[in-house]
Enzyme design. Sequence first.
Site, PDB file in Angstrom:
ATOM      1  CG  ASP A 177      -2.288   0.672   0.901  1.00 26.62           C
ATOM      2  OD1 ASP A 177      -2.253   1.888   0.673  1.00 26.62           O
ATOM      3  OD2 ASP A 177      -3.330   0.007   0.891  1.00 26.62           O
TER       4      ASP A 177
ATOM      5  CG  HIS B 221      -1.075   1.540  -3.221  1.00 29.81           C
ATOM      6  ND1 HIS B 221      -2.356   1.337  -2.733  1.00 29.81           N
ATOM      7  CD2 HIS B 221      -0.731   0.376  -3.827  1.00 29.81           C
ATOM      8  CE1 HIS B 221      -2.754   0.100  -3.028  1.00 29.81           C
ATOM      9  NE2 HIS B 221      -1.780  -0.501  -3.683  1.00 29.81           N
TER      10      HIS B 221
END
Length: 392
Positions: free
Chosen positions: A217, A240
């Site tokens: 993430d 991310h």
Amino acid sequence: MKLHFVLLFIFSINILSSWIVSASPSFNVLDYGAIGNGQADDSQAFLRAWNDVCGATEGIPTLHAPHGKIYMLKPLKFQGPCKSKQVTFHLKGTLVAPKKGSWPKYDRERWIQFSDIDGLIVNGTGQFDGQGSSWWEDWEHCQRPTALFLHNCNGLQLREMKHINSAKNHISINACNDVIISDLHIIAPEDSPNTDGIDVSRSNNVLIQNSFMGTGDDCIALNNGSSNIDIVGVTCGPGHGISIGSLGGNREYNVVENIHVKNCLLKGTQNGMRIKTWQGGYGYARNITFEQITLMGAKNPIIIDQYYTDFFSIFFQLFDIKVSNVTYREVNGTSANENAIILNCSRNRCSNIILENVSIKPIDPKMEAKAFCQNVDGRSTYAVPTVPCLSN
């Protein structure tokens, strides 16, 4: 003469520092009953050692967890305030969390927590191992713990640690001011859910530098109440990217301001530099600068997305997080997608969005880099691809 004085001053400071360190008491967890075989529960040994560290008054008291040992710890809270103005948690070995099936029924929110401790230093060459793989398969149906949670620890320093495989986010910084985080190595598989590297909230004056993060993430997420944050020399990927937000979830008032991200490498990330807000929230994200950023195959290199939504948000669309004064300067590299720049702002409009010397090209030479924007005011000075809604 001045040089001799400076050298004498530095020499005196070094001697004083050495004396303070040598005079500082050290509390070895092995002396408090820790086994360190990775199987026995060493939690109480660490707490007993911490109680003495926190109660010590001389020098810089240090909890010492030696190299070559694996310490299995159940969820623990190291509580302050401490009597000394500065304390150290010095980890040379490995801390390992219980697997999901062995996790106690209490406290599934956090594994290791430090609270209300000013002058806390967490350092060493050791490792936090969250054993997250036992949680990831059923992640949507269970509450998962943050590996390391730090709350109200002003003057905090995190240095030289390795953090791997958290069940959820690896490190959360909450309500901490004057923080230095450096030389961390944070790793989890690319497909591990919500395993953010560092999350920051309600914190002021935070420096994150010279670290590597490759997770499932956000490498770094700056959430509500983050202000005066510097991120320098961070390598991110997979993951991310570096994110502001998400902000405004559950129709809340959220603010983030004075963010400076510099000299970072984003490699193979799902996003590069992202600002994300929920519809129906209100507040602002402002005074944000990304500069000297290198991209290697990021899927969404530059993205502002103000259209996160849920069912209830459709009834609160008059409210928005106001995004303003965002600068992208000297951003270069490659995109894995055609859409290299996405500025998808709300009806409240993003204002003073500036692109200076931005060049993002697709990895695939057959593709042409594109930009999408709506509800944006600002300017660009040399941007590839061209952003049509920004003035030149």
